[in-house]
Design a protein around this motif. Structure first.
Motif, PDB file in Angstrom:
ATOM      1  N   LEU A  99      -7.983   2.525  -6.348  1.00 22.59           N
ATOM      2  CA  LEU A  99      -9.196   1.717  -6.329  1.00 22.59           C
ATOM      3  C   LEU A  99      -9.921   1.805  -7.669  1.00 22.59           C
ATOM      4  N   LEU A 100     -10.051   2.998  -8.203  1.00 21.72           N
ATOM      5  CA  LEU A 100     -10.668   3.159  -9.522  1.00 21.72           C
ATOM      6  C   LEU A 100      -9.859   2.426 -10.585  1.00 21.72           C
ATOM      7  N   TYR A 101      -8.548   2.585 -10.543  1.00 18.88           N
ATOM      8  CA  TYR A 101      -7.675   1.927 -11.509  1.00 18.88           C
ATOM      9  C   TYR A 101      -7.788   0.410 -11.399  1.00 18.88           C
ATOM     10  N   LEU A 102      -7.875  -0.081 -10.164  1.00 18.85           N
ATOM     11  CA  LEU A 102      -7.936  -1.519  -9.934  1.00 18.85           C
ATOM     12  C   LEU A 102      -9.183  -2.147 -10.565  1.00 18.85           C
ATOM     13  N   VAL A 103     -10.276  -1.403 -10.653  1.00 14.68           N
ATOM     14  CA  VAL A 103     -11.473  -1.909 -11.335  1.00 14.68           C
ATOM     15  C   VAL A 103     -11.123  -2.260 -12.782  1.00 14.68           C
TER      16      VAL A 103
ATOM     17  N   GLY B  20      -1.924   8.863 -17.892  1.00 15.79           N
ATOM     18  CA  GLY B  20      -1.695   7.714 -18.772  1.00 15.79           C
ATOM     19  C   GLY B  20      -2.107   6.372 -18.190  1.00 15.79           C
ATOM     20  N   TYR B  21      -2.654   6.369 -16.986  1.00 19.07           N
ATOM     21  CA  TYR B  21      -3.121   5.119 -16.388  1.00 19.07           C
ATOM     22  C   TYR B  21      -4.380   4.615 -17.088  1.00 19.07           C
ATOM     23  N   LEU B  22      -5.194   5.551 -17.530  1.00 20.79           N
ATOM     24  CA  LEU B  22      -6.408   5.243 -18.273  1.00 20.79           C
ATOM     25  C   LEU B  22      -6.402   6.034 -19.562  1.00 20.79           C
ATOM     26  N   ARG B  23      -7.257   5.647 -20.487  1.00 24.41           N
ATOM     27  CA  ARG B  23      -7.492   6.461 -21.671  1.00 24.41           C
ATOM     28  C   ARG B  23      -8.994   6.659 -21.794  1.00 24.41           C
ATOM     29  N   ARG B  24      -9.376   7.760 -22.376  1.00 21.73           N
ATOM     30  CA  ARG B  24     -10.791   8.115 -22.497  1.00 21.73           C
ATOM     31  C   ARG B  24     -11.139   8.263 -23.966  1.00 21.73           C
ATOM     32  N   ASP B  25     -12.253   7.657 -24.376  1.00 20.04           N
ATOM     33  CA  ASP B  25     -12.658   7.781 -25.774  1.00 20.04           C
ATOM     34  C   ASP B  25     -13.588   8.976 -25.960  1.00 20.04           C
ATOM     35  N   GLU B  26     -14.006   9.186 -27.196  1.00 12.65           N
ATOM     36  CA  GLU B  26     -14.839  10.349 -27.517  1.00 12.65           C
ATOM     37  C   GLU B  26     -16.226  10.276 -26.894  1.00 12.65           C
ATOM     38  N   GLU B  27     -16.658   9.090 -26.486  1.00 12.79           N
ATOM     39  CA  GLU B  27     -17.963   8.935 -25.824  1.00 12.79           C
ATOM     40  C   GLU B  27     -17.877   9.123 -24.310  1.00 12.79           C
ATOM     41  N   GLY B  28     -16.666   9.369 -23.805  1.00  9.42           N
ATOM     42  CA  GLY B  28     -16.495   9.574 -22.380  1.00  9.42           C
ATOM     43  C   GLY B  28     -16.279   8.301 -21.585  1.00  9.42           C
ATOM     44  N   LEU B  29     -16.063   7.190 -22.285  1.00  5.38           N
ATOM     45  CA  LEU B  29     -15.791   5.925 -21.603  1.00  5.38           C
ATOM     46  C   LEU B  29     -14.291   5.779 -21.361  1.00  5.38           C
ATOM     47  N   TYR B  30     -13.950   5.167 -20.239  1.00  2.45           N
ATOM     48  CA  TYR B  30     -12.554   4.990 -19.857  1.00  2.45           C
ATOM     49  C   TYR B  30     -12.131   3.543 -20.068  1.00  2.45           C
ATOM     50  N   TYR B  31     -10.855   3.397 -20.435  1.00  2.00           N
ATOM     51  CA  TYR B  31     -10.239   2.094 -20.673  1.00  2.00           C
ATOM     52  C   TYR B  31      -8.871   2.092 -20.007  1.00  2.00           C
ATOM     53  N   LEU B  32      -8.339   0.915 -19.783  1.00  2.00           N
ATOM     54  CA  LEU B  32      -7.019   0.782 -19.192  1.00  2.00           C
ATOM     55  C   LEU B  32      -5.974   1.412 -20.105  1.00  2.00           C
TER      56      LEU B  32
ATOM     57  N   LEU C 132       0.820  -1.215   0.000  1.00  2.09           N
ATOM     58  CA  LEU C 132       0.000   0.000   0.000  1.00  2.09           C
ATOM     59  C   LEU C 132       0.853   1.263   0.000  1.00  2.09           C
ATOM     60  N   VAL C 133       1.963   1.243   0.709  1.00  2.00           N
ATOM     61  CA  VAL C 133       2.860   2.402   0.721  1.00  2.00           C
ATOM     62  C   VAL C 133       3.413   2.645  -0.688  1.00  2.00           C
ATOM     63  N   ARG C 134       3.855   1.567  -1.362  1.00  4.06           N
ATOM     64  CA  ARG C 134       4.376   1.708  -2.739  1.00  4.06           C
ATOM     65  C   ARG C 134       3.289   2.208  -3.682  1.00  4.06           C
ATOM     66  N   ILE C 135       2.111   1.610  -3.565  1.00  5.37           N
ATOM     67  CA  ILE C 135       0.999   1.975  -4.447  1.00  5.37           C
ATOM     68  C   ILE C 135       0.571   3.417  -4.184  1.00  5.37           C
ATOM     69  N   ARG C 136       0.501   3.783  -2.918  1.00  5.97           N
ATOM     70  CA  ARG C 136       0.099   5.145  -2.548  1.00  5.97           C
ATOM     71  C   ARG C 136       1.045   6.167  -3.170  1.00  5.97           C
ATOM     72  N   SER C 137       2.343   5.887  -3.127  1.00 11.92           N
ATOM     73  CA  SER C 137       3.293   6.842  -3.704  1.00 11.92           C
ATOM     74  C   SER C 137       3.158   6.900  -5.224  1.00 11.92           C
ATOM     75  N   ARG C 138       2.858   5.780  -5.859  1.00 12.79           N
ATOM     76  CA  ARG C 138       2.675   5.755  -7.317  1.00 12.79           C
ATOM     77  C   ARG C 138       1.491   6.626  -7.725  1.00 12.79           C
ATOM     78  N   PHE C 139       0.444   6.657  -6.890  1.00 14.89           N
ATOM     79  CA  PHE C 139      -0.771   7.412  -7.202  1.00 14.89           C
ATOM     80  C   PHE C 139      -0.832   8.717  -6.424  1.00 14.89           C
ATOM     81  N   ASP C 140       0.312   9.305  -6.149  1.00 13.90           N
ATOM     82  CA  ASP C 140       0.417  10.609  -5.485  1.00 13.90           C
ATOM     83  C   ASP C 140      -0.398  10.686  -4.195  1.00 13.90           C
ATOM     84  N   GLY C 141      -0.368   9.609  -3.423  1.00  8.82           N
ATOM     85  CA  GLY C 141      -1.036   9.592  -2.131  1.00  8.82           C
ATOM     86  C   GLY C 141      -2.529   9.362  -2.192  1.00  8.82           C
ATOM     87  N   ASP C 142      -3.063   9.036  -3.343  1.00  8.96           N
ATOM     88  CA  ASP C 142      -4.510   8.928  -3.519  1.00  8.96           C
ATOM     89  C   ASP C 142      -4.913   7.470  -3.757  1.00  8.96           C
ATOM     90  N   LEU C 143      -5.268   6.772  -2.692  1.00  9.71           N
ATOM     91  CA  LEU C 143      -5.661   5.371  -2.824  1.00  9.71           C
ATOM     92  C   LEU C 143      -7.013   5.212  -3.514  1.00  9.71           C
TER      93      LEU C 143
END
Length: 151
Positions: free
Chosen positions: A65-69, A115-127, A50-61
Motif C-alpha cells: 500500500l505504501l509502495y502503491l502511493v 530497493g523498492y524506494l530510495r531515500r534522500d538526505e532530507e528523509g524524503l522517499y522516492y520510487l 494479491l497472493v502474488r503481491i503479498r509474496s513479493r512484499f514478504d507477506g506485508d500488504l
C-alpha cells in the motif's frame, strides 16, 4: 441520472454514450447471472494478484500500500507531463494510507533497504528501481482484461 450538485438543471451535462456505464455501481447487464459471473472472475483475478503481491512484499500488504502511493504518484506525474518527482515523508504517507506514522516509517525503511524506494538526505522517499511501474501494471493487468472483456 442527474447530478444533485449541478445547479444548471442539466444544461451543462454532456450526452452519455449508450454503451458506456455512468458509474462502477451501475450493472453492465440486466441479467444478475452475468453480473455474478463478472464479479466471480474479477474477484478471482484480484485474489490471485494479491497472493502474488503479498509474496513479493514478504507477506506485508501494508508495504505494498505504501509502495502503491509512489506508483500512483509516478503515473500521475507522467500523465500531467510534469515529470517532476516529489518525495514523500513518513508523516505524509501515514496520513494518506492511515497506517500509524511509526509503523509507516519502519515499513518505508524496509522498502528502501529492499530497493523498492530510495531515500534522500532530507528523509524524503522516492520510487526505487526494484519493481517498476510497468511491472506493477502487468501484475494488475488481468483485472483490467476482465473489465475490457465485459464491456
Amino acid at each position: 441520472m442527474t447530478d444533485p450538485h449541478d445547479l444548471s438543471g442539466g444544461a451543462n451535462r454532456k450526452p452519455e454514450a449508450a454503451s458506456e456505464p455512468t458509474s462502477w455501481s451501475e450493472p453492465q447487464a440486466a441479467d444478475p447471472a452475468l453480473a455474478a459471473r463478472f464479479l466471480y472472475r474479477w474477484a478471482g483475478q484480484f485474489s490471485a494478484a494479491l497472493v502474488r503481491i503479498r509474496s513479493r512484499f514478504d507477506g506485508d500488504l501494508d508495504q505494498y500500500l505504501l509502495y502503491l502511493v509512489f506508483v500512483l504518484q509516478e503515473i500521475s506525474s507522467a500523465g500531467n507531463g510534469s515529470g517532476r518527482k516529489r518525495g514523500l515523508n513518513a508523516l505524509s504517507l501515514s496520513e494518506i494510507t492511515q497506517i500509524p506514522r511509526e509503523t509507516a516509517r519502519r515499513k518505508l525503511l524496509a522498502l528502501a533497504q529492499a530497493g523498492y524506494l530510495r531515500r534522500d538526505e532530507e528523509g524524503l522517499y522516492y520510487l526505487g528501481d526494484a519493481y517498476s511501474v510497468d511491472e506493477v501494471l502487468n501484475e494488475l493487468k488481468p483485472l483490467w482484461d476482465i473489465v475490457k472483456l465485459e464491456r
